[in-house]
Design a protein around this motif. Sequence first.
Motif, mmCIF file in Angstrom:
data_model
loop_
_atom_site.group_PDB
_atom_site.id
_atom_site.type_symbol
_atom_site.label_atom_id
_atom_site.label_comp_id
_atom_site.label_asym_id
_atom_site.label_seq_id
_atom_site.Cartn_x
_atom_site.Cartn_y
_atom_site.Cartn_z
ATOM 1 N N MET A 101 0.813 -1.215 0.000
ATOM 2 C CA MET A 101 0.000 0.000 0.000
ATOM 3 C C MET A 101 0.849 1.270 0.000
ATOM 4 N N GLN A 102 2.126 1.184 0.279
ATOM 5 C CA GLN A 102 2.951 2.383 0.406
ATOM 6 C C GLN A 102 3.416 2.946 -0.941
ATOM 7 N N TYR A 103 3.404 2.176 -1.991
ATOM 8 C CA TYR A 103 3.891 2.646 -3.285
ATOM 9 C C TYR A 103 2.843 3.497 -3.975
ATOM 10 N N ASP A 104 3.305 4.558 -4.648
ATOM 11 C CA ASP A 104 2.365 5.387 -5.388
ATOM 12 C C ASP A 104 2.945 5.772 -6.747
ATOM 13 N N LEU A 105 2.074 6.258 -7.593
ATOM 14 C CA LEU A 105 2.441 6.652 -8.943
ATOM 15 C C LEU A 105 1.992 8.098 -9.112
ATOM 16 N N GLY A 106 2.853 9.029 -8.777
ATOM 17 C CA GLY A 106 2.518 10.449 -8.876
ATOM 18 C C GLY A 106 1.391 10.853 -7.955
ATOM 19 N N GLY A 107 1.319 10.297 -6.789
ATOM 20 C CA GLY A 107 0.278 10.631 -5.828
ATOM 21 C C GLY A 107 -0.872 9.644 -5.782
ATOM 22 N N MET A 108 -1.042 8.835 -6.810
ATOM 23 C CA MET A 108 -2.107 7.827 -6.836
ATOM 24 C C MET A 108 -1.534 6.524 -6.301
#
Length: 147
Positions: A101-108
């Motif tokens: 859950m900690q990974y994001d793609l430009g805020g998403m």
Amino acid sequence: MHLSKWIQNTLLAFIIATSVTALFQGTSFTWINASIFHIPVLFIVILFAGFIIAEDVRNSFKKVLWFEKRKDKRPIWQVGIGMIFYFTQIGFVEVFARSLMQYDLGGMPLYFVIPFLNAFLLTVIFEEIFYREEKDSVENFKFKKLK
């Protein structure tokens, strides 16, 4: 056709169980966080309850969305199957793979993006295997008389 309903009901029961488990995982009650082989006990209990009510939940959504009254059932069928696949994957991450859950793609959050792409592909595959519609035959077409 029965296999399709069985798969849908199983995934709905899984969604119900993961939703309730994820909701109560953050509470301070220790008995809710008890687990067997890293599977929360609350998840197991709610999963069995979900199997009992999954068919009714599916039929309720069909009634709310007027599925049987629609002329073209395919688009709403695709959306429903896609949502089942999407929420199943999100529920799995929220309960069993919280570290993702900690990974994001430009805020998403990435655990929202990847299940969306997977749900699209799974819906297409599921449709090719299970969705059957009446094929238009020559008898179903009315021809105009030529002058």
